[in-house]
Structures are given as C-alpha cells and as structure tokens.
Design an enzyme around this catalytic site. Structure first.
Site, PDB file in Angstrom:
ATOM      1  N   ASP A   1       0.834  -1.202   0.000  1.00 49.11           N
ATOM      2  CA  ASP A   1       0.000   0.000   0.000  1.00 49.11           C
ATOM      3  C   ASP A   1       0.870   1.254   0.000  1.00 49.11           C
ATOM      4  OD1 ASP A   1       0.810  -0.776   2.601  1.00 49.11           O
ATOM      5  OD2 ASP A   1      -0.562   0.682   3.473  1.00 49.11           O
ATOM      6  N   GLU A   2       0.287   2.329  -0.503  1.00 51.50           N
ATOM      7  CA  GLU A   2       0.842   3.680  -0.423  1.00 51.50           C
ATOM      8  C   GLU A   2       2.251   3.783  -0.996  1.00 51.50           C
ATOM      9  OE1 GLU A   2      -1.766   5.371   3.305  1.00 51.50           O
ATOM     10  OE2 GLU A   2       0.163   4.461   3.775  1.00 51.50           O
ATOM     11  N   VAL A   3       2.464   3.139  -2.127  1.00 50.98           N
ATOM     12  CA  VAL A   3       3.733   3.313  -2.846  1.00 50.98           C
ATOM     13  C   VAL A   3       3.738   4.699  -3.499  1.00 50.98           C
ATOM     14  CG1 VAL A   3       5.068   2.534  -4.833  1.00 50.98           C
ATOM     15  CG2 VAL A   3       4.123   0.866  -3.216  1.00 50.98           C
TER      16      VAL A   3
END
Length: 592
Positions: free
Chosen positions: A364-366
């Site tokens: 997540d949240e790259v």
C-alpha cells in the site's frame, strides 16, 4: 465474656453483615423478550431468577451467546447447578497433538473459575459435568478450507452431559466456547448453573475473521498481544493479522540480518525474537486462530535498513512530498541484491510463523515521487528503455512483485496465496497485467461503496474487506501531524461495525469475499490504549462474519452488553463501556 468469645462475636457479626450486604435486592422476570427487574421478597425469592439466568432464556436465542449461532436452537427454560470441581472431558481423538487439546481444556476450566465473585466462595455441591468430544480427524491443518463448525447437545441425565461433535480440533474448540457461554453464575442462589438441555449446530458464514494489529509504529508486549488473541477466541475470530514492521521501526529479529532490528527497533527490549513469535503462534493455534504475518513492501520501509543501501527517499524532508507520513522510505527494487535480503527475511518469517497458509505482502501507499527521487533508479529504468511516467513506475512495481513472490516461493514449503492492499497497482490496467487472480487476494481499505471494489471482483479476485469507514478502529481521535481530528474521523461506533454487511459491499460477488478484518493502526495507540480501542467493537465484527444475522445492531444490543462484561470479567480486557450499567439491568429502557 472472654477475649476469645468477644473477638469471635465481632467476627461473626462482620460475616453476617457481609452476607446481608452481598444478598441481592433484585431479581428478574422475562417480559416480551426483555429481562425486567423485580424487587426480591420472601414470597418470590424462590421463583425469581438472577439477571444472568434470565439472559440465558429471555431472547430469541440464548442471550449469553456471542456470536449468535447459525443453526436452529432447541430451547430450554431450565438450569441445573453444576460442580466446578467435577468437570471431566472424554474424547475419541487428539492423539497426534495432545498438547493443543490440553491447552484448550485447561483454558475452559480456568474460564469457569472466573465466573463468580472473589469476595466469597461459591456454594459447594452440584451435578458433575461430563463433556464428551467426538471429532473426525486429528489433523491440525488450518487454512481457508478448514471447517470450523460443530454440533452441541446438552442433556441432564445422571449428571449433566455435553456432547460435542466436530470434524476437527477447531470445530471442537468453537463448541467449547459456546458451551462456556451457557454456564453462568446465579447471584441469588450463589451457584454456577448450566442450561439443562439444548441442541444446535453452528458454523461460520465467512472463512476469514480478523483483527489487524500494527506493532511497528508503537510497540506492544507479548502479554498485550496474547490478551488480544484471548479476546478474539472468546468471540470466534480466527485470524490475528500481525503488521510487524513499518518505516517507523523494525522490531522483528532476523537472525541472518541482525542489523535490521538492532538499528530499527525503538530499544533493545522492544523486539520480537523467533521464540516470541513461535510462542504467540502456538498460543493462538490452541485458540483456533491463525497468525498471519505481514511484511509490508515495497513502501513502508525505513528504520533498520540504514546500512544496506537498499532504500530510496529514506527519511526525506519535507516528508509530505515523498510519502503519507514520516519517516519516508521505499525499497530500491531495481537492485538485485535486495531480493537476496528479502529471501532471508521471508525464510525466517515462514519458519517462525510455522508455514502459514497465507502471507501478506503489504503493497500500500507506494509513492512514485519517492522512487523518482533516485537518480540511480531512474538510470536503471532508462537503460531498460522504460520511461519515467506513472505507467512505467507501475511496471517497476510489477517487476518487484514478480521477483518478491518468486523468493517467497523458494523458502516456503507451501505455495501460499498472497494478500495485497488496494493501491494504484490494483486498478486497471495494472491489476490484470501484474497480479494473477489465482495467486493474489486483494484486501480493500477504501470506503465500502468505492466503485473500484466492484472492478476487482469482476476480474475474478478473492477479497478481504477492511473498509476504513467502518473497520479502521484508530479513527475519530485528534490528529498527530496537524490540528483537528485524524484523517479518517469520525469515531466508528460498534453499531456501524455490526451493520457493515459484506453483501452491501460486494453485492452479487459476495461469494468471492473471504471475510473481513478490523484494523488498528498504532500511530496513536500503544498497549495501554489497546483494549478500549479494540473491544467490544471487534465483537461486533465477529458476529457479522460468523452468523451474518438479518437484524441490525438494535436486536443485538442486550447480548453485546453481556459480551462486553464477559470480556472484562474473564479475560481481564479493559473493554470500552458502552452504556451505564443501569441499561443492562433495565433492558429495553435505554434505546430510543
């Protein structure tokens, strides 16, 4: 009067005073499915029942059961006194793994001892309780195909007999949980009683019923983790999702790379050794719970990686330009040597977590801006004739997933399914291009009505639900990087958790939903705030996933209050108080 007789008289008067003070003034009667308080008199004292006994029968199901069983119940309106010192188990199996069954039965007996007040002793005597457990198999394998159902029958004949039939240990364990909830303390007669007769079958509607605990942003002791798992067992949740590392700290000891925890843990005593993890895994297994490891990547890495040269934008400032919260950090996924380190981490994780049936790879949240800040990574991409557009960075992410999962497969004796959070990579066209729907399970954390959810399901992916508008338990508190409230406010009450139906999120694709997880991210939580933020809201999720009842939260409110009290009294969990105790004692008079 002698000094001895004088002292004896004082002691006797004190005991009489204590006895009179401890005698209840109120009893209960069942009216229109509600327990109504009545003052105890000499005339009605023999027929009045205590609140705990009234709650057993004054409900469409036994009002002490949580989660609500899925099968039809053959009701009884009588109880029989049992002798806590005369409970025996008989079983036809558990020869391959006797230690787990011993742990389950010892736990059952200890739970019963915690049901009466400690100020005075429960009345002696009572009927023996014989618990006969019949299982089809000794196999302790636990995966998404494991059947967790059971049948429970209680008869009062030459003592009380409880007959449990199940396919395996896990079903039998769940039956013991329900049986325990049918044993209550009667404070009018000062005795432990059980339903005299009943029979029902029970099985969960959803296979995956989880709590996620983030132990990286703040550290949680093994004792706090075990207390959480104990609460989970009491409501038949079956997965402890251990988010064990993140960019803020790396508390997991990796023997092949000791610098990760040495540099990454908050202090030398805030770590999880291999022995700690194995202890938690076995503790959970005896309670019918898998421990699911998550190693979040390629983002959410930082502390601990300082000397490896395998990250980009580590602790870059201003952090808001490179990540969603400080400190920033992502893996340098273009470097071949990174995957050797990942293989070592994966190897030790799957060994310590006893080769779990599922593995969570985060995802997540790259941040594209984080990767794009590395001149070395840019050069690598351009040398491969890639561009530096958003599409190219998704290709880079796909490159990471392919290499990472191949390293996981090298060290894992089971080719497990892998879970990923929703992200830009789980959107089309990247979803179908880089993630095989036979291998990846997608865990959503968007809102429950996000149209992207339907797209994922239409493409044939299996799903786990953690929609933040109902299942993020860290929401509704003050912000920690700015003023005002935190990003996912407002606070989510147990009622919203209870009414968060998988059918409303997945529609006609609900058969592709394995279940759901309540998430407690720990930016603003440590073990001293843990219990109240999890409980009893996690109980609401447990019933939604186990029996998925038709009624909304109002129909479950009285049982929820009983469940909350049980978590406090038996597990010592400091669960959030939902209402004044008056509402429990005056059922039906509080809700509007």
């Amino acid at each position: 009067m002698s000094r001895f007789l004088l002292l004896f008289g004082f002691a006797l008067n004190a005991l009489i005073g204590l006895s009179l003070a401890n005698e209840p003034a109120w009893g209960y009667r069942c009216e229109h499915s509600n327990c109504k308080k009545v003052e105890l008199t000499e005339e009605n004292k023999k027929t009045a029942v205590s609140l705990s006994v009234c709650r057993l029968f004054c409900d469409e199901v036994y009002g002490t059961l949580w989660p609500k069983p899925t099968g039809e119940i053959a009701p009884s309106n009588e109880v029989v006194k049992i002798n806590l010192h005369d409970i025996t188990f008989k079983t036809n199996n558990f020869k391959l793994y006797p230690a787990y069954w011993a742990m389950a039965t010892d736990r059952f007996l200890e739970m019963q001892k915690k049901k009466f007040p400690t100020k005075y002793s429960v009345k002696s005597g009572g009927n023996p309780l014989v618990i006969e457990v019949l299982v089809d198999s000794d196999d302790m394998t636990f995966n998404l195909d494991t059947y967790e159902g059971y049948k429970l029958k209680i008869v009062d004949q030459d003592g009380v007999h409880a007959i449990v039939t199940a396919k395996n240990f896990y079903g039998a364990r769940n039956a013991l949980e329900s049986l325990s909830q049918l044993i209550v303390y009667d404070n009018i007669r000062n005795e432990i009683v059980i339903v005299s007769s009943t029979e029902f079958s029970d099985e969960p509607k959803f296979k995956y019923r989880a709590i996620l605990l983030d132990t990286s942003r703040n550290y949680f002791s093994i004792e706090a983790i075990k207390r959480t798992i104990e609460g989970m067992a009491m409501v038949k949740l079956n997965t402890f999702h251990w988010h064990i590392t993140d960019s803020q700290s790396f508390p997991m000891v990796v023997k092949s790379h000791p610098d990760l925890s040495k540099l990454g843990a908050y202090s030398p005593d805030k770590i999880y050794t291999a022995e700690d993890i194995k202890d938690v895994v076995r503790f959970a297994k005896a309670r019918g719970i898998r421990v699911l490891p998550e190693f979040d990547a390629p983002a959410h890495v930082g502390e601990g990686w300082q000397k490896k040269g395998l990250t980009t934008c580590f602790n870059a400032q201003p952090w808001k330009d490179f990540c969603v919260e400080a400190p920033c950090g992502q893996l340098a996924v273009h470097k071949d040597e990174l995957y050797d380190v990942l293989e070592d981490i994966y190897r030790e994780m799957v060994e310590n977590f006893e080769y779990p049936d599922l593995f969570h790879m985060g995802g997540d949240e790259v941040s594209v801006s984080c990767w794009n800040s590395s001149a070395d990574l840019q050069k690598w991409m351009l040398n491969k004739n890639w561009g530096l557009t958003d599409k190219d960075f998704m290709r880079l992410w796909g490159h990471f997933q392919s290499n990472a999962i191949s390293r996981l497969d090298k060290v894992n004796i089971n080719k497990t399914q892998v879970i990923l959070w929703t992200s830009h990579l789980t959107e089309e066209p990247f979803l179908s291009q880089y993630l095989n729907n036979e291998r990846y399970i997608i865990q959503i954390w968007t809102t429950g009505d996000d149209p992207k959810v339907k797209t994922i399901l239409e493409k044939g992916y299996k799903m786990i639900v953690s929609n933040y508008d109902a299942l993020y338990f860290d929401c509704g508190f003050g912000a920690w990087v700015t003023d005002g409230n935190n990003w996912c406010s407002p606070y989510i009450g147990w009622q919203k958790v209870y009414d968060n139906r998988m059918e409303n999120i997945a529609g006609n694709y609900v058969n592709q939903v394995y279940g759901a997880a309540a998430a407690l991210w720990s930016e603003q939580v440590d073990e001293f705030a843990l219990d109240a933020k999890l409980w009893p809201r996690a109980s609401a999720l447990a019933e939604r996933l186990w029996s998925d009842p038709e009624g909304g939260w109002k129909s479950a409110e009285s049982r929820m209050l009983v469940n909350r009290r049980r978590l406090v009294d038996i597990a010592g969990i400091a669960a959030e108080r939902l209402q004044p105790e008056w509402c429990l004692q005056n059922e039906g008079d509080c809700p509007i």
